[in-house]
Design a protein around this motif. Sequence first.
Motif, PDB file in Angstrom:
ATOM      1  N   SER A  47     -29.422  78.485  10.083  1.00  0.00           N
ATOM      2  CA  SER A  47     -29.492  78.703  11.556  1.00  0.00           C
ATOM      3  C   SER A  47     -30.796  77.825  12.103  1.00  0.00           C
ATOM      4  O   SER A  47     -31.063  77.738  13.182  1.00  0.00           O
ATOM      5  N   THR A  48     -31.896  77.622  11.248  1.00  0.00           N
ATOM      6  CA  THR A  48     -33.091  77.023  11.306  1.00  0.00           C
ATOM      7  C   THR A  48     -32.830  75.648  11.446  1.00  0.00           C
ATOM      8  O   THR A  48     -33.159  74.696  12.356  1.00  0.00           O
ATOM      9  N   ILE A  49     -32.071  74.853  10.329  1.00  0.00           N
ATOM     10  CA  ILE A  49     -31.888  73.684  10.219  1.00  0.00           C
ATOM     11  C   ILE A  49     -31.222  73.052  11.396  1.00  0.00           C
ATOM     12  O   ILE A  49     -31.234  71.945  11.708  1.00  0.00           O
ATOM     13  N   ALA A  50     -30.168  74.087  12.275  1.00  0.00           N
ATOM     14  CA  ALA A  50     -29.555  73.613  13.286  1.00  0.00           C
ATOM     15  C   ALA A  50     -30.104  73.129  14.591  1.00  0.00           C
ATOM     16  O   ALA A  50     -29.858  72.490  15.236  1.00  0.00           O
ATOM     17  N   ASN A  51     -31.422  73.699  14.534  1.00  0.00           N
ATOM     18  CA  ASN A  51     -32.708  73.130  15.482  1.00  0.00           C
ATOM     19  C   ASN A  51     -33.227  71.766  15.063  1.00  0.00           C
ATOM     20  O   ASN A  51     -33.803  71.298  16.239  1.00  0.00           O
ATOM     21  N   HIS A  52     -33.183  71.208  14.063  1.00  0.00           N
ATOM     22  CA  HIS A  52     -33.778  69.949  13.644  1.00  0.00           C
ATOM     23  C   HIS A  52     -33.062  68.943  13.459  1.00  0.00           C
ATOM     24  O   HIS A  52     -31.916  69.052  12.890  1.00  0.00           O
ATOM     25  N   SER A  53     -33.483  67.866  13.982  1.00  0.00           N
ATOM     26  CA  SER A  53     -32.655  66.398  14.113  1.00  0.00           C
ATOM     27  C   SER A  53     -32.939  66.153  12.653  1.00  0.00           C
ATOM     28  O   SER A  53     -33.621  66.226  11.697  1.00  0.00           O
ATOM     29  N   ASP A  54     -31.960  65.243  12.458  1.00  0.00           N
ATOM     30  CA  ASP A  54     -31.733  64.522  11.042  1.00  0.00           C
ATOM     31  C   ASP A  54     -33.381  63.723  11.042  1.00  0.00           C
ATOM     32  O   ASP A  54     -33.730  63.566   9.856  1.00  0.00           O
ATOM     33  N   ASN A  55     -33.580  62.857  12.125  1.00  0.00           N
ATOM     34  CA  ASN A  55     -34.960  62.179  12.067  1.00  0.00           C
ATOM     35  C   ASN A  55     -36.018  62.952  11.629  1.00  0.00           C
ATOM     36  O   ASN A  55     -36.866  62.901  10.759  1.00  0.00           O
ATOM     37  N   TYR A  56     -36.154  64.366  12.158  1.00  0.00           N
ATOM     38  CA  TYR A  56     -37.143  65.355  11.754  1.00  0.00           C
ATOM     39  C   TYR A  56     -37.066  65.696  10.345  1.00  0.00           C
ATOM     40  O   TYR A  56     -38.070  65.697   9.678  1.00  0.00           O
ATOM     41  N   LEU A  57     -35.916  66.139   9.733  1.00  0.00           N
ATOM     42  CA  LEU A  57     -35.988  66.480   8.620  1.00  0.00           C
ATOM     43  C   LEU A  57     -36.079  65.208   7.371  1.00  0.00           C
ATOM     44  O   LEU A  57     -36.851  65.432   6.529  1.00  0.00           O
ATOM     45  N   LYS A  58     -35.693  63.980   7.726  1.00  0.00           N
ATOM     46  CA  LYS A  58     -36.164  62.770   7.123  1.00  0.00           C
ATOM     47  C   LYS A  58     -37.657  62.601   6.946  1.00  0.00           C
ATOM     48  O   LYS A  58     -38.344  62.493   5.780  1.00  0.00           O
ATOM     49  N   LYS A  59     -38.441  62.575   7.848  1.00  0.00           N
ATOM     50  CA  LYS A  59     -39.691  62.452   8.224  1.00  0.00           C
ATOM     51  C   LYS A  59     -40.327  63.694   7.421  1.00  0.00           C
ATOM     52  O   LYS A  59     -41.392  63.566   6.726  1.00  0.00           O
ATOM     53  N   THR A  60     -39.973  64.982   7.521  1.00  0.00           N
ATOM     54  CA  THR A  60     -40.508  66.112   6.805  1.00  0.00           C
ATOM     55  C   THR A  60     -40.462  65.878   5.174  1.00  0.00           C
ATOM     56  O   THR A  60     -41.415  66.033   4.557  1.00  0.00           O
ATOM     57  N   ILE A  61     -39.316  65.409   4.699  1.00  0.00           N
ATOM     58  CA  ILE A  61     -39.052  65.241   3.345  1.00  0.00           C
ATOM     59  C   ILE A  61     -40.065  64.239   2.970  1.00  0.00           C
ATOM     60  O   ILE A  61     -40.526  64.309   1.917  1.00  0.00           O
ATOM     61  N   LYS A  62     -40.080  63.124   3.708  1.00  0.00           N
ATOM     62  CA  LYS A  62     -40.700  62.068   3.138  1.00  0.00           C
ATOM     63  C   LYS A  62     -42.053  62.216   3.162  1.00  0.00           C
ATOM     64  O   LYS A  62     -42.959  61.762   2.207  1.00  0.00           O
ATOM     65  N   TYR A  63     -42.697  62.922   4.066  1.00  0.00           N
ATOM     66  CA  TYR A  63     -44.185  62.793   4.156  1.00  0.00           C
ATOM     67  C   TYR A  63     -44.669  64.336   4.125  1.00  0.00           C
ATOM     68  O   TYR A  63     -46.120  64.337   3.910  1.00  0.00           O
ATOM     69  N   GLY A  64     -44.068  65.282   4.078  1.00  0.00           N
ATOM     70  CA  GLY A  64     -44.423  66.403   3.977  1.00  0.00           C
ATOM     71  C   GLY A  64     -45.475  66.937   5.033  1.00  0.00           C
ATOM     72  O   GLY A  64     -45.516  66.631   6.083  1.00  0.00           O
ATOM     73  N   ARG A  65     -46.216  68.009   4.595  1.00  0.00           N
ATOM     74  CA  ARG A  65     -47.265  68.692   5.609  1.00  0.00           C
ATOM     75  C   ARG A  65     -48.448  68.629   4.898  1.00  0.00           C
ATOM     76  O   ARG A  65     -48.904  69.522   4.174  1.00  0.00           O
ATOM     77  N   PRO A  66     -49.442  67.793   5.226  1.00  0.00           N
ATOM     78  CA  PRO A  66     -50.715  67.516   4.577  1.00  0.00           C
ATOM     79  C   PRO A  66     -51.518  69.045   4.645  1.00  0.00           C
ATOM     80  O   PRO A  66     -51.623  69.531   5.964  1.00  0.00           O
ATOM     81  N   GLY A  67     -52.177  69.409   3.796  1.00  0.00           N
ATOM     82  CA  GLY A  67     -52.781  70.558   3.786  1.00  0.00           C
ATOM     83  C   GLY A  67     -51.817  71.871   3.868  1.00  0.00           C
ATOM     84  O   GLY A  67     -52.589  73.098   3.800  1.00  0.00           O
ATOM     85  N   ARG A  68     -50.745  71.842   3.565  1.00  0.00           N
ATOM     86  CA  ARG A  68     -50.037  72.812   3.430  1.00  0.00           C
ATOM     87  C   ARG A  68     -49.038  72.782   2.122  1.00  0.00           C
ATOM     88  O   ARG A  68     -49.467  71.903   1.315  1.00  0.00           O
ATOM     89  N   ILE A  69     -48.205  73.730   1.834  1.00  0.00           N
ATOM     90  CA  ILE A  69     -47.673  73.693   0.478  1.00  0.00           C
ATOM     91  C   ILE A  69     -46.604  72.426   0.494  1.00  0.00           C
ATOM     92  O   ILE A  69     -46.205  72.273  -0.814  1.00  0.00           O
ATOM     93  N   MET A  70     -46.021  71.963   1.610  1.00  0.00           N
ATOM     94  CA  MET A  70     -45.066  71.013   1.478  1.00  0.00           C
ATOM     95  C   MET A  70     -45.707  69.557   1.142  1.00  0.00           C
ATOM     96  O   MET A  70     -46.291  68.870   2.040  1.00  0.00           O
ATOM     97  N   PRO A  71     -45.374  69.053  -0.180  1.00  0.00           N
ATOM     98  CA  PRO A  71     -45.452  67.712  -0.346  1.00  0.00           C
ATOM     99  C   PRO A  71     -44.523  66.751   0.112  1.00  0.00           C
ATOM    100  O   PRO A  71     -43.599  67.200   0.761  1.00  0.00           O
ATOM    101  N   GLY A  72     -44.859  65.404  -0.109  1.00  0.00           N
ATOM    102  CA  GLY A  72     -43.999  64.352   0.498  1.00  0.00           C
ATOM    103  C   GLY A  72     -43.111  63.990  -0.924  1.00  0.00           C
ATOM    104  O   GLY A  72     -43.493  63.969  -2.063  1.00  0.00           O
ATOM    105  N   PHE A  73     -41.788  63.609  -0.725  1.00  0.00           N
ATOM    106  CA  PHE A  73     -40.900  63.103  -1.513  1.00  0.00           C
ATOM    107  C   PHE A  73     -40.385  61.798  -1.465  1.00  0.00           C
ATOM    108  O   PHE A  73     -40.117  61.420  -0.483  1.00  0.00           O
TER     109      PHE A  73
END
Length: 341
Positions: A47-73
């Motif tokens: 239900s969360t993913i339903a709000n996120h575009s494919d482009n948003y998910l791709k960039k999130t996975i690729k670049y992660g979140r600097p300074g947060r727990i999420m790395p880039g892949f």
Amino acid sequence: MKSKKLLIIFLLPWLSFAGGQEIYFENCEKCHGFSQQGSLGLPLYRSTIANHSDNYLKKTIKYGRPGRIMPGFNLSNAQMTKLIRFLRAGVKAPQYSQAVIAGDAQAGKHTYEQYCQRCHGSQLEGGEGTGKNFSWQKDREVSPPALANQGFLHAAEDQMIKHIIMNGIKDTEMMSFKKEFNFTDQMANDLVAYIRSHQKSAQFDNKPEATKEPLVFVYQSQHNLGTTVDKLRDSAAAYNFRVYPSRTLFEGFGKQSIEDEKQVVVRFCNFKNMQKFLKLDPRLGVMLPCRATVIENDQGEVHIYLENYMHAVLRFNNEQIAIEAKDLIDSMKEMVEEAIW
């Protein structure tokens, strides 16, 4: 033959999910949970993913979140597609316009302070802790996302941000501001403009800056090894570190290893400092307790080797972590300098 074709068509989506499931378990499951329920990382509810575009998910996975727990892949396009298909599990991807939202950022700042600051922080830095189980704000199910994070701002479309503000996210604490507070389009536009004003550049670089500081600080003691270890332990205690039993190092491997009494590790920890680190990012626990290695060489000279944690914390690309690490290292250096004389 017709029935076989129908069976293949029916199974194709599940075959795609299976490939994405393997990628998820290899790269994502440790933080986001076996069933995407969240842990160190945020929950990945469909239900969360339903709000996120494919482009948003791709960039999130690729670049992660600097300074947060999420790395880039570093995933291939095919792997990325399979993973996103698995995360969606049949939920249709939303299509957002790429049009930039025009709004009054100053008015949006006022709106943010009134409605958003208590969850997302005065500087849009997000909540303390990480993910779900490590949220340090006891009144929150998860740690609220950092809206000023450059990874988020690089990935999120203006229209997606507005959609979430107005409609909220099902099964989360992000409510619909349109329903709860009668937000108008203009209020949402102004808020999006304020959030977007924190983006530093259209280009995104997730590589931490290098440091010219040495990997290890080396000090020569004026005392023999035993006295140096004793003075180092006393100095650590004076700097409010809890001192643990010292350990000698071993040479060789397995049954062939022998204890080297001329190489001693002094271990110590400041729990107040440790709590600061763990709130910023639980992964920093691997660096604790602190340690200094005391070695006597063949010439009878005694040296103290102190690891420079700045090289490790640079990978987190978090200014607050760097500040805390610098304070810790400075205290350790002063502690050692007092012990060598």
